[in-house]
Write a protein that holds these residues in place. Structure first.
Motif, PDB file in Angstrom:
ATOM      1  N   ASP A 136       0.824  -1.209   0.000  1.00  0.00           N
ATOM      2  CA  ASP A 136       0.000   0.000   0.000  1.00  0.00           C
ATOM      3  C   ASP A 136       0.860   1.262   0.000  1.00  0.00           C
ATOM      4  O   ASP A 136       0.403   2.321  -0.426  1.00  0.00           O
ATOM      5  CB  ASP A 136      -0.905   0.026   1.242  1.00  0.00           C
ATOM      6  CG  ASP A 136      -1.845  -1.165   1.283  1.00  0.00           C
ATOM      7  OD1 ASP A 136      -2.514  -1.421   0.267  1.00  0.00           O
ATOM      8  OD2 ASP A 136      -1.889  -1.842   2.331  1.00  0.00           O
ATOM      9  N   HIS A 162      -5.925   9.850   6.275  1.00  0.00           N
ATOM     10  CA  HIS A 162      -5.788  10.703   5.086  1.00  0.00           C
ATOM     11  C   HIS A 162      -5.605   9.827   3.840  1.00  0.00           C
ATOM     12  O   HIS A 162      -4.505   9.776   3.276  1.00  0.00           O
ATOM     13  CB  HIS A 162      -4.598  11.647   5.236  1.00  0.00           C
ATOM     14  CG  HIS A 162      -4.706  12.564   6.400  1.00  0.00           C
ATOM     15  ND1 HIS A 162      -4.210  12.244   7.645  1.00  0.00           N
ATOM     16  CD2 HIS A 162      -5.281  13.782   6.532  1.00  0.00           C
ATOM     17  CE1 HIS A 162      -4.455  13.232   8.483  1.00  0.00           C
ATOM     18  NE2 HIS A 162      -5.103  14.170   7.838  1.00  0.00           N
ATOM     19  N   PRO A 163      -6.643   9.156   3.385  1.00  0.00           N
ATOM     20  CA  PRO A 163      -6.483   8.253   2.239  1.00  0.00           C
ATOM     21  C   PRO A 163      -6.100   8.977   0.944  1.00  0.00           C
ATOM     22  O   PRO A 163      -5.598   8.345   0.015  1.00  0.00           O
ATOM     23  CB  PRO A 163      -7.858   7.582   2.113  1.00  0.00           C
ATOM     24  CG  PRO A 163      -8.802   8.462   2.844  1.00  0.00           C
ATOM     25  CD  PRO A 163      -8.005   9.173   3.897  1.00  0.00           C
ATOM     26  N   GLU A 164      -6.277  10.280   0.911  1.00  0.00           N
ATOM     27  CA  GLU A 164      -5.910  11.037  -0.288  1.00  0.00           C
ATOM     28  C   GLU A 164      -4.418  11.369  -0.338  1.00  0.00           C
ATOM     29  O   GLU A 164      -3.914  11.838  -1.361  1.00  0.00           O
ATOM     30  CB  GLU A 164      -6.720  12.343  -0.360  1.00  0.00           C
ATOM     31  CG  GLU A 164      -6.282  13.426   0.623  1.00  0.00           C
ATOM     32  CD  GLU A 164      -6.677  13.198   2.086  1.00  0.00           C
ATOM     33  OE1 GLU A 164      -6.277  14.028   2.919  1.00  0.00           O
ATOM     34  OE2 GLU A 164      -7.367  12.219   2.395  1.00  0.00           O
ATOM     35  N   ALA A 165      -3.691  11.109   0.733  1.00  0.00           N
ATOM     36  CA  ALA A 165      -2.263  11.446   0.800  1.00  0.00           C
ATOM     37  C   ALA A 165      -1.474  10.647  -0.237  1.00  0.00           C
ATOM     38  O   ALA A 165      -1.645   9.442  -0.372  1.00  0.00           O
ATOM     39  CB  ALA A 165      -1.719  11.171   2.194  1.00  0.00           C
ATOM     40  N   GLU A 166      -0.632  11.349  -0.969  1.00  0.00           N
ATOM     41  CA  GLU A 166       0.223  10.696  -1.957  1.00  0.00           C
ATOM     42  C   GLU A 166       1.650  10.552  -1.452  1.00  0.00           C
ATOM     43  O   GLU A 166       2.403   9.738  -1.958  1.00  0.00           O
ATOM     44  CB  GLU A 166       0.201  11.482  -3.264  1.00  0.00           C
ATOM     45  CG  GLU A 166      -1.158  11.451  -3.930  1.00  0.00           C
ATOM     46  CD  GLU A 166      -1.175  12.165  -5.259  1.00  0.00           C
ATOM     47  OE1 GLU A 166      -0.095  12.471  -5.797  1.00  0.00           O
ATOM     48  OE2 GLU A 166      -2.279  12.416  -5.764  1.00  0.00           O
TER      49      GLU A 166
END
Length: 181
Positions: A136, A162-166
């Motif tokens: 992941d 923060h699932p949007e964190a890249e």
């Protein structure tokens, strides 16, 4: 009888200087306000309800003197060992770096390309050799770093919140702060 007083004219250069100083003033005021945030503790992240799979990559070139403590600190993570794998990408190592990595049960990726040396090429090569679909997130440590025992747990909590964190940057501290200025 009063004599008329002529208006005092200001040079245009003075107006320009005032504008520049005003911009600098507001810039430093903004920086000061932002820096005050450092005096307050960060918000506590909620505990993640699931475990992310981490690929821990350590690019190395002749790091036998420093890689052992990092690998030991990764072994001591308060995180399920089944949810992270450690890879040491050995770039033209002429010392015992690969053997030390194997001793700590890290997966060793050997690279020897004297025409294209360097960390960037080493990382690119290592990432091309790893099946990234099973992970992941990728964590990259320099061989002379140490990992706090809660590092992967905190990264897992952050990624869950923060699932949007890249990309996420961990706190980096100097372990030999008294060796130089």
């Amino acid at each position: 009888m009063q004599w008329p007083v002529p208006p005092i004219s200001r040079p245009a250069q003075l107006d320009f200087l005032e504008i520049v100083l005003t911009i600098f003033y507001f810039y430093w005021l903004y920086q000061t306000i932002i820096s005050l945030r450092g005096f307050f503790p960060a918000a506590t992240l909620p505990k993640a309800s699931s475990w992310h799979r981490f690929c821990v990559l350590i690019p190395a070139h002749n790091e036998e003197k420093v890689i052992g403590p990092l690998l030991e600190s990764l072994r001591e993570q308060h995180y399920p060992s089944s949810h992270f794998d450690i890879y040491v990408a050995c770039d033209s190592c002429t010392d015992a770096t690969p053997q030390i990595a194997q001793k700590y049960e890290a997966q060793v990726i050997l690279r020897h390309d004297p025409k294209r040396p360097g960390k960037t090429q080493n990382i690119n090569f290592a990432l091309s050799q790893i099946d990234l679909e099973q992970y992941d997130a990728i964590v990259i440590f320099d061989a002379d770093n140490l990992a706090h025992p809660d590092f992967l747990t905190k990264m897992n909590d952050y990624l869950a919140a923060h699932p949007e964190a890249e990309a996420v940057q961990g706190y980096l501290d100097t372990k030999n702060s008294h060796d130089s200025w």
